[in-house]
Write a protein that holds these residues in place. Sequence first.
Motif, PDB file in Angstrom:
ATOM      1  N   PHE A 190       0.722  -1.242   0.057  1.00  0.00           N
ATOM      2  CA  PHE A 190       0.020   0.050   0.094  1.00  0.00           C
ATOM      3  C   PHE A 190       0.832   1.311  -0.083  1.00  0.00           C
ATOM      4  O   PHE A 190       0.499   2.295  -0.475  1.00  0.00           O
ATOM      5  CB  PHE A 190      -1.097  -0.008   1.279  1.00  0.00           C
ATOM      6  N   ASP A 191       1.992   1.196   0.781  1.00  0.00           N
ATOM      7  CA  ASP A 191       3.085   2.461   0.550  1.00  0.00           C
ATOM      8  C   ASP A 191       3.260   2.596  -1.058  1.00  0.00           C
ATOM      9  O   ASP A 191       3.459   3.857  -1.250  1.00  0.00           O
ATOM     10  CB  ASP A 191       3.937   2.031   1.359  1.00  0.00           C
ATOM     11  N   HIS A 192       3.713   1.279  -1.703  1.00  0.00           N
ATOM     12  CA  HIS A 192       3.973   1.742  -3.035  1.00  0.00           C
ATOM     13  C   HIS A 192       2.897   2.337  -3.763  1.00  0.00           C
ATOM     14  O   HIS A 192       3.051   3.150  -4.739  1.00  0.00           O
ATOM     15  CB  HIS A 192       4.432   0.456  -3.606  1.00  0.00           C
ATOM     16  N   ALA A 193       1.829   1.820  -3.678  1.00  0.00           N
ATOM     17  CA  ALA A 193       0.590   2.174  -4.437  1.00  0.00           C
ATOM     18  C   ALA A 193       0.587   3.871  -4.066  1.00  0.00           C
ATOM     19  O   ALA A 193       0.181   4.435  -4.832  1.00  0.00           O
ATOM     20  CB  ALA A 193      -0.699   1.621  -3.993  1.00  0.00           C
ATOM     21  N   ALA A 194       0.627   4.095  -2.823  1.00  0.00           N
ATOM     22  CA  ALA A 194       0.675   5.529  -2.428  1.00  0.00           C
ATOM     23  C   ALA A 194       1.449   6.542  -3.256  1.00  0.00           C
ATOM     24  O   ALA A 194       0.922   7.737  -3.415  1.00  0.00           O
ATOM     25  CB  ALA A 194       0.735   6.020  -1.001  1.00  0.00           C
ATOM     26  N   THR A 195       2.638   6.074  -3.689  1.00  0.00           N
ATOM     27  CA  THR A 195       3.450   6.769  -4.341  1.00  0.00           C
ATOM     28  C   THR A 195       2.820   7.413  -5.852  1.00  0.00           C
ATOM     29  O   THR A 195       3.185   8.209  -6.357  1.00  0.00           O
ATOM     30  CB  THR A 195       4.904   6.057  -4.519  1.00  0.00           C
ATOM     31  N   LEU A 196       1.869   6.378  -6.398  1.00  0.00           N
ATOM     32  CA  LEU A 196       0.927   6.778  -7.651  1.00  0.00           C
ATOM     33  C   LEU A 196       0.117   7.966  -7.516  1.00  0.00           C
ATOM     34  O   LEU A 196      -0.301   8.458  -8.484  1.00  0.00           O
ATOM     35  CB  LEU A 196       0.572   5.405  -8.250  1.00  0.00           C
ATOM     36  N   GLU A 197      -0.383   8.077  -6.285  1.00  0.00           N
ATOM     37  CA  GLU A 197      -1.470   8.927  -6.047  1.00  0.00           C
ATOM     38  C   GLU A 197      -1.598  10.183  -6.393  1.00  0.00           C
ATOM     39  O   GLU A 197      -2.382  10.799  -7.008  1.00  0.00           O
ATOM     40  CB  GLU A 197      -2.089   8.650  -4.504  1.00  0.00           C
ATOM     41  N   PRO A 198      -0.404  10.979  -6.246  1.00  0.00           N
ATOM     42  CA  PRO A 198      -0.149  12.296  -6.553  1.00  0.00           C
ATOM     43  C   PRO A 198      -0.400  12.725  -8.188  1.00  0.00           C
ATOM     44  O   PRO A 198      -1.046  13.477  -8.625  1.00  0.00           O
ATOM     45  CB  PRO A 198       1.326  12.904  -6.110  1.00  0.00           C
ATOM     46  N   ASP A 199       0.223  11.506  -8.936  1.00  0.00           N
ATOM     47  CA  ASP A 199      -0.014  11.649 -10.491  1.00  0.00           C
ATOM     48  C   ASP A 199      -1.342  11.474 -10.748  1.00  0.00           C
ATOM     49  O   ASP A 199      -2.008  12.189 -11.775  1.00  0.00           O
ATOM     50  CB  ASP A 199       1.093  10.948 -11.153  1.00  0.00           C
ATOM     51  N   ILE A 200      -1.980  10.494 -10.236  1.00  0.00           N
ATOM     52  CA  ILE A 200      -3.291   9.971 -10.684  1.00  0.00           C
ATOM     53  C   ILE A 200      -4.252  10.967 -10.260  1.00  0.00           C
ATOM     54  O   ILE A 200      -4.977  11.487 -10.983  1.00  0.00           O
ATOM     55  CB  ILE A 200      -3.637   8.685  -9.803  1.00  0.00           C
ATOM     56  N   ARG A 201      -3.957  11.778  -9.104  1.00  0.00           N
ATOM     57  CA  ARG A 201      -4.810  12.692  -8.704  1.00  0.00           C
ATOM     58  C   ARG A 201      -4.760  13.975  -9.484  1.00  0.00           C
ATOM     59  O   ARG A 201      -5.822  14.462 -10.013  1.00  0.00           O
ATOM     60  CB  ARG A 201      -4.639  13.316  -7.056  1.00  0.00           C
ATOM     61  N   ALA A 202      -3.420  14.431 -10.153  1.00  0.00           N
ATOM     62  CA  ALA A 202      -3.328  15.424 -11.009  1.00  0.00           C
ATOM     63  C   ALA A 202      -3.926  15.085 -12.276  1.00  0.00           C
ATOM     64  O   ALA A 202      -4.256  15.923 -12.940  1.00  0.00           O
ATOM     65  CB  ALA A 202      -1.665  15.635 -10.911  1.00  0.00           C
ATOM     66  N   ALA A 203      -3.818  13.928 -12.725  1.00  0.00           N
ATOM     67  CA  ALA A 203      -4.556  13.459 -14.168  1.00  0.00           C
ATOM     68  C   ALA A 203      -6.089  13.625 -13.984  1.00  0.00           C
ATOM     69  O   ALA A 203      -6.799  14.083 -14.867  1.00  0.00           O
ATOM     70  CB  ALA A 203      -4.121  12.083 -14.478  1.00  0.00           C
ATOM     71  N   LEU A 204      -6.454  13.167 -12.795  1.00  0.00           N
ATOM     72  CA  LEU A 204      -8.132  13.305 -12.544  1.00  0.00           C
ATOM     73  C   LEU A 204      -8.432  14.888 -12.748  1.00  0.00           C
ATOM     74  O   LEU A 204      -9.530  15.022 -13.266  1.00  0.00           O
ATOM     75  CB  LEU A 204      -8.427  12.841 -11.389  1.00  0.00           C
ATOM     76  N   LEU A 205      -7.539  15.710 -12.067  1.00  0.00           N
ATOM     77  CA  LEU A 205      -7.894  17.159 -12.234  1.00  0.00           C
ATOM     78  C   LEU A 205      -7.911  17.674 -13.523  1.00  0.00           C
ATOM     79  O   LEU A 205      -8.848  18.303 -14.113  1.00  0.00           O
ATOM     80  CB  LEU A 205      -7.163  17.814 -11.363  1.00  0.00           C
ATOM     81  N   GLN A 206      -6.757  17.345 -14.411  1.00  0.00           N
ATOM     82  CA  GLN A 206      -6.840  17.694 -15.690  1.00  0.00           C
ATOM     83  C   GLN A 206      -7.795  17.120 -16.610  1.00  0.00           C
ATOM     84  O   GLN A 206      -7.940  17.921 -17.545  1.00  0.00           O
ATOM     85  CB  GLN A 206      -5.423  17.508 -16.113  1.00  0.00           C
ATOM     86  N   TYR A 207      -8.137  16.066 -16.269  1.00  0.00           N
ATOM     87  CA  TYR A 207      -9.147  15.394 -17.348  1.00  0.00           C
ATOM     88  C   TYR A 207     -10.824  15.795 -16.690  1.00  0.00           C
ATOM     89  O   TYR A 207     -11.638  15.156 -17.198  1.00  0.00           O
ATOM     90  CB  TYR A 207      -8.987  14.030 -17.370  1.00  0.00           C
ATOM     91  N   GLY A 208     -10.778  16.449 -15.869  1.00  0.00           N
ATOM     92  CA  GLY A 208     -12.181  16.849 -15.480  1.00  0.00           C
ATOM     93  C   GLY A 208     -12.834  15.917 -14.396  1.00  0.00           C
ATOM     94  O   GLY A 208     -14.217  15.637 -14.544  1.00  0.00           O
ATOM     95  N   LEU A 209     -12.058  14.705 -14.098  1.00  0.00           N
ATOM     96  CA  LEU A 209     -12.534  13.775 -13.164  1.00  0.00           C
ATOM     97  C   LEU A 209     -12.421  13.685 -11.684  1.00  0.00           C
ATOM     98  O   LEU A 209     -12.761  12.907 -10.898  1.00  0.00           O
ATOM     99  CB  LEU A 209     -12.137  12.295 -13.834  1.00  0.00           C
ATOM    100  N   ALA A 210     -11.867  14.934 -11.324  1.00  0.00           N
ATOM    101  CA  ALA A 210     -11.522  14.938  -9.894  1.00  0.00           C
ATOM    102  C   ALA A 210     -12.965  15.186  -9.054  1.00  0.00           C
ATOM    103  O   ALA A 210     -13.872  15.683  -9.458  1.00  0.00           O
ATOM    104  CB  ALA A 210     -10.798  16.313  -9.535  1.00  0.00           C
ATOM    105  N   GLY A 211     -13.206  14.450  -8.017  1.00  0.00           N
ATOM    106  CA  GLY A 211     -14.431  14.231  -7.082  1.00  0.00           C
ATOM    107  C   GLY A 211     -15.113  12.962  -7.748  1.00  0.00           C
ATOM    108  O   GLY A 211     -16.114  12.638  -6.988  1.00  0.00           O
ATOM    109  N   GLN A 212     -14.867  12.503  -8.911  1.00  0.00           N
ATOM    110  CA  GLN A 212     -15.938  11.456  -9.101  1.00  0.00           C
ATOM    111  C   GLN A 212     -15.172  10.074  -9.364  1.00  0.00           C
ATOM    112  O   GLN A 212     -15.596   9.149  -8.857  1.00  0.00           O
ATOM    113  CB  GLN A 212     -16.027  11.832 -10.761  1.00  0.00           C
ATOM    114  N   ILE A 213     -13.781  10.085  -8.987  1.00  0.00           N
ATOM    115  CA  ILE A 213     -13.023   9.031  -8.743  1.00  0.00           C
ATOM    116  C   ILE A 213     -11.924   9.201  -7.863  1.00  0.00           C
ATOM    117  O   ILE A 213     -11.231  10.152  -7.592  1.00  0.00           O
ATOM    118  CB  ILE A 213     -12.390   8.571 -10.106  1.00  0.00           C
ATOM    119  N   ASP A 214     -11.576   8.159  -7.052  1.00  0.00           N
ATOM    120  CA  ASP A 214     -10.755   8.380  -5.926  1.00  0.00           C
ATOM    121  C   ASP A 214      -9.316   7.751  -6.338  1.00  0.00           C
ATOM    122  O   ASP A 214      -9.091   6.722  -6.889  1.00  0.00           O
ATOM    123  CB  ASP A 214     -11.243   7.366  -4.770  1.00  0.00           C
TER     124      ASP A 214
END
Length: 217
Positions: free
Chosen positions: A136-160
């Motif tokens: 889970f700590d390794h998975a957490a290293t991906l979260e900032p990039d995923i979160r930024a991509a969700l924001l850029q693609y208009g998906l923030a707040g819809q997918i965790d």
Amino acid sequence: MARKPKYEPERGDARTRLLDAARDIVRTQGFAATSVDQLCRAAGVTKGAFFHHFASKEALGVAAAQFWSETTAAFFAGAPYHQHEDPLDRVLGYVDFRRDIIAGNLEEFTCLVGTMTQEAYHSHPAIRDACAASIFDHAATLEPDIRAALLQYGLAGQIDAASIANHTQAVLQGAFILAKAANDPTVAIDSVDHLKRYLTLLFQSRPKGGQHDHDPK
């Protein structure tokens, strides 16, 4: 998680050599089938040296999971996918990187902590918890990039972002199991390719700031 170099007995102190040996032997034959005597022979140390560093085989398993986390963290921190400017490119680049390191014998690219989790989740809770922290700590290293991509693609707040990061690890760990079952690394590669297709379609469903052309392999 990552493919690590094979154990070289002349390097490191006794503790490190035992951890290196555990990494390689456990991935090859499992935790339960690995004996303290076998680890000592592979590491070139005495049994007394083993128990100087580890109170028990279980303690060695916990330390091996932590050692795996430390060494793979450095391995992934230097990976080229971090260099992409676009966060989605970094996410997909991570998947490509995981695909690229599926090579060689099964024990060379499959995950130590995933292997130990399957065996020890009930019988050795301390090992299970150490393995869970690693995954889970390794998975957490991906979260900032995923979160930024969700924001850029208009998906923030819809997918965790955390759920997507964890899903990538579920696919990878499952891919390793399938590869072992089939004795065929290409089965794992197929699963990783499907993961990339899923992520590509997920983000292209709501493009923002222009359409991106991310073609899965």
